[in-house]
Design an enzyme around this catalytic site. Structure first.
Site, mmCIF file in Angstrom:
data_model
loop_
_atom_site.group_PDB
_atom_site.id
_atom_site.type_symbol
_atom_site.label_atom_id
_atom_site.label_comp_id
_atom_site.label_asym_id
_atom_site.label_seq_id
_atom_site.Cartn_x
_atom_site.Cartn_y
_atom_site.Cartn_z
ATOM 1 C CG HIS A 154 -4.877 -5.284 -4.744
ATOM 2 N ND1 HIS A 154 -5.549 -5.692 -5.876
ATOM 3 C CD2 HIS A 154 -3.934 -6.226 -4.511
ATOM 4 C CE1 HIS A 154 -5.039 -6.837 -6.305
ATOM 5 N NE2 HIS A 154 -4.053 -7.175 -5.492
ATOM 6 C CD GLU A 201 -2.533 -9.762 -2.692
ATOM 7 O OE1 GLU A 201 -2.135 -10.780 -3.285
ATOM 8 O OE2 GLU A 201 -3.245 -8.891 -3.218
ATOM 9 C CG HIS A 217 1.273 -6.911 -5.903
ATOM 10 N ND1 HIS A 217 0.437 -5.890 -5.484
ATOM 11 C CD2 HIS A 217 0.451 -7.921 -6.297
ATOM 12 C CE1 HIS A 217 -0.816 -6.275 -5.609
ATOM 13 N NE2 HIS A 217 -0.844 -7.511 -6.108
ATOM 14 N NE ARG A 263 -5.116 -6.832 -15.948
ATOM 15 C CZ ARG A 263 -6.402 -6.917 -16.256
ATOM 16 N NH1 ARG A 263 -6.932 -6.087 -17.124
ATOM 17 N NH2 ARG A 263 -7.159 -7.840 -15.702
#
Length: 328
Positions: A105, A124, A182, A202
């Site tokens: 991200h 996150e 991740h 992605r």
């Protein structure tokens, strides 16, 4: 205007190629209509996926309109000044019956540069609720890395060789700052606290095909400038779990999260933080008592406590564990 109170929202379910059945079976959400429910969004202000209040006098009202009405009384004056009517946190539960794609991200700067002034990056954290035997996840690199070396491995099709794999068990915590490569591995059920952002690049999807028989889109070039290529000494978050107190897990500019293990009535005072607080049920159940009223929180639910309601009690049904998160 209706007095604001702790808010429970109707769940938003997401069908995913990699989703399974644990959200129904292990979180008690038997009303999910989806055959492969990968995500339950418990608190969301993402465009097109805005949470609505599930119960009480404000039932049916959406979180964005409530922020517009109550402003700092709901989310805190400092949070309202910084974010306006955009709730800065998104709370999810995820069930990975299959590996998610390897992804990354962007941070705030890159997100706004590429996706507009109102866009945010995505930092996150994960709290593992349940893990099948030998379940693993990927976070970061397992060796010193630089962009050219990464591209070489990617082009050879062996990117997994340079990624750090971790065995995951219930109670484990992983912090995933923007820029860290991740993926959530199959067999994991987790709670996720993140910035309000749905921007994902992605990198690799194990050559899977979607429902139409097509390979899912990759964002190979976009990911290159988003990745943090540094190798870190550790990727797992160590923490203490002392009873009847807030045990810090993760603190970053976007959220502060603790775990609270409760076996007796606990008085909470948030007078100093000037932020809403979200409780996320991870084990057992409890009542949030405010004044003469209360609301129950069970595993798989989240409740948003308004900033103006800064003193309350947590009363467990025997024992309970919750995540407590707010804007620092």
């Amino acid at each position: 205007m209706q007095t604001i109170y702790p808010l429970k929202f109707s769940p938003i379910f997401k069908e995913k190629l990699w989703g399974g059945h644990k959200i129904n079976h292990l979180l008690g959400k038997d009303f999910s209509p989806l055959s492969n429910c990968g995500e339950l969004w418990a608190v969301s202000a993402v465009d097109g996926n805005v949470s609505t209040v599930a119960e009480g006098p404000l039932q049916g009202k959406d979180i964005v309109s409530l922020i517009e009405s109550y402003q700092g009384d709901l989310i805190g004056n400092k949070v309202y000044t910084r974010y306006g009517t955009k709730l800065p946190l998104l709370i999810k539960f995820l069930d990975a019956a299959q590996d998610l794609s390897i992804q990354v991200h962007p941070d705030d700067r890159l997100a706004q540069e590429r996706h507009g002034e109102g866009a945010y990056g995505k930092t996150e954290m994960w709290y593992i609720l349940q893990a099948d035997e030998d379940a693993t996840l990927i976070t970061g690199f397992n060796q010193p890395m630089e962009k050219e070396k990464y591209i070489e491995h990617f082009n050879k099709g062996n990117i997994e060789q340079i990624l750090n794999q971790e065995k995951a068990e219930a109670g484990d915590v992983f912090f995933i700052p923007a820029g860290r490569v991740h993926t959530i591995g199959k067999g994991l059920l987790l709670a996720e606290i993140q910035q309000t952002s749905d921007i994902t690049y992605r990198i690799y999807d194990f050559d899977r095909k979607d429902a139409n028989g097509e390979l899912r889109e990759l964002h190979t070039e976009a990911a290159l400038d988003a990745i943090d290529y540094k190798e870190y000494d550790t990727y797992r978050t160590d923490y203490q779990a002392k009873p009847n107190k807030s045990n810090p897990l993760v603190s970053c500019p976007y959220f502060h999260t603790s775990r609270v293990d409760i076996n007796e009535t606990l008085s909470m005072d948030y007078s100093d933080i000037d932020s809403f607080v979200i409780y996320i049920g991870i084990e057992g159940s409890l009542s949030i008592v405010y004044g003469e009223e209360s609301i129950q929180l069970t595993k798989g639910e989240a409740i948003m406590v308004p900033a103006s309601l800064n003193k309350l009690e947590l009363v467990p049904d025997k024992a309970a564990k919750v995540l407590e998160t707010y804007i620092p």
